[in-house]
Scaffold this motif. Structure first.
Motif, PDB file in Angstrom:
ATOM      1  N   VAL A 188       0.854  -1.187   0.000  1.00  0.00           N
ATOM      2  CA  VAL A 188       0.000   0.000   0.000  1.00  0.00           C
ATOM      3  C   VAL A 188       0.891   1.238   0.000  1.00  0.00           C
ATOM      4  O   VAL A 188       1.775   1.373   0.854  1.00  0.00           O
TER       5      VAL A 188
ATOM      6  N   THR B 200       0.442   5.430   0.024  1.00  0.00           N
ATOM      7  CA  THR B 200      -0.576   6.446   0.284  1.00  0.00           C
ATOM      8  C   THR B 200       0.042   7.831   0.296  1.00  0.00           C
ATOM      9  O   THR B 200       1.047   8.063   0.972  1.00  0.00           O
TER      10      THR B 200
ATOM     11  N   ASN C 147      -4.183   6.722  -3.183  1.00  0.00           N
ATOM     12  CA  ASN C 147      -3.536   5.486  -2.750  1.00  0.00           C
ATOM     13  C   ASN C 147      -3.423   4.478  -3.876  1.00  0.00           C
ATOM     14  O   ASN C 147      -4.235   4.459  -4.797  1.00  0.00           O
TER      15      ASN C 147
ATOM     16  N   THR D 251      -2.782   0.236  -4.221  1.00  0.00           N
ATOM     17  CA  THR D 251      -2.726  -1.047  -3.522  1.00  0.00           C
ATOM     18  C   THR D 251      -2.343  -2.147  -4.512  1.00  0.00           C
ATOM     19  O   THR D 251      -2.703  -2.095  -5.694  1.00  0.00           O
TER      20      THR D 251
END
Length: 324
Positions: A283, A285, A295, A297
């Motif tokens: 992740v 961010t 973000n 992922t």
């Protein structure tokens, strides 16, 4: 001795629960400014937190949308817009008692993708539970025991399937439970290496409707022979290493990942020296303000019991995140 017995009794009393009901004081953000070297954790375990329970919870919503009308010629003919919607829930408990630490994490993630002319379809689904007990040997070294569970929330149907076996996946199908013990080396506050020479991994396919391949296997588990319905599991004894990283790499940009490699030396069916299983959760961010962020992922899996290749799922979007 009495105080040690009292502490062990408390641990046994709440063993198996990953959400603590303790109402002890939670330290301020300034007191927890350092980060543990494991993906998605937000707190350091080497003294920045107070004795007792320390808790944090996050809930987030991610959204992304693209669209084109029939007059837009800068894309290929037939290109369609899409919309993605995702939800994330993280809960983290850390119990500090002298040289003892007990950390529990719950992570839930589910996302949906909608292309123009089609209904919403699920593209991300993850349930992650982790519980680790550690005893400090030195400032950078812990001896630890850990239990880890990974599965998903919802079932996935195959519209082209016939008969009763029409699901590609579901809760506990597959489900992975790994119990391990070893050393946790943390050279930096944001980086850790968990080395476990002794680990056991169970793979469950606990659903009678999961599709089997031509050999009667699903996710490496023998689930069907002919028309016979079975819900089974396999057990693999081996070793593993886990690398965790969580750091603000530039101002307001945080990168966290967790990489795990599991080597099975022997399977319950008698198969020995299987290929290494790999899993990467990442992740990144970038904070816009207190509640909004951009973000990215990524989930990557390399497991030949599932497919002979690398599986990956990724997403990029604008997110709303609130901390409790």
């Amino acid at each position: 001795m009495k105080s040690k017995m009292k502490f062990l009794f408390k641990v046994m009393l709440i063993l198996g629960y990953t959400v603590s009901l303790s109402a002890q004081e939670v330290p301020s953000k300034d007191a927890a400014s350092k980060k543990v070297g494991d993906a998605f954790s937000k707190k350091d375990l080497k003294g920045d937190l107070k004795e007792g329970w320390n808790k944090s919870t996050q809930f987030g919503i991610n959204f992304n949308m693209t669209g084109f009308n029939s007059s837009w010629k800068s894309v290929n003919d037939g290109a369609k817009g899409n919309t993605t919607l995702g939800f994330v829930l993280n809960h983290h408990d850390a119990l500090l008692k002298g040289k003892n630490t007990w950390v529990n994490d719950i992570q839930g993630q589910i996302g949906f993708l909608k292309s123009e002319g089609s209904a919403f379809a699920r593209n991300v689904d993850k349930l992650f539970l982790n519980s680790m007990y550690g005893r400090e040997i030195s400032d950078k070294l812990l001896v630890y025991a850990e239990a880890n569970f990974i599965s998903q929330f919802l079932k996935s149907e195959d519209p082209e399937a016939t008969g009763t076996r029409n699901l590609g996946s579901a809760f506990m199908a597959p489900g992975y439970l790994t119990i391990s013990t070893g050393l946790n080396y943390r050279p930096l506050d944001y980086l850790s290496f968990k080395i476990s020479p002794v680990a056991n991994k169970w793979t469950f396919v606990a659903n009678d409707h999961i599709m089997a391949n031509e050999d009667g296997y699903a996710y490496g588990v023998p689930i069907a022979t002919g028309d016979e319905k079975q819900a089974k599991y396999i057990s693999e004894f081996g070793s593993q290493i886990t690398v965790g990283f969580n750091k603000e790499v530039v101002k307001n940009v945080n990168l966290g990942f967790r990489y795990n490699a599991f080597k099975a030396w022997k399977e319950s069916s008698g198969v020995k020296n299987k290929p290494i299983d790999h899993r990467l959760d990442l992740v990144a961010t970038a904070a816009i303000n207190k509640y909004l962020n951009v973000n990215f992922t990524y989930i990557g899996i390399g497991d030949k019991d599932i497919v002979d290749g690398w599986q990956s799922a990724s997403g990029l979007g604008v997110g709303f995140l609130v901390n409790f």
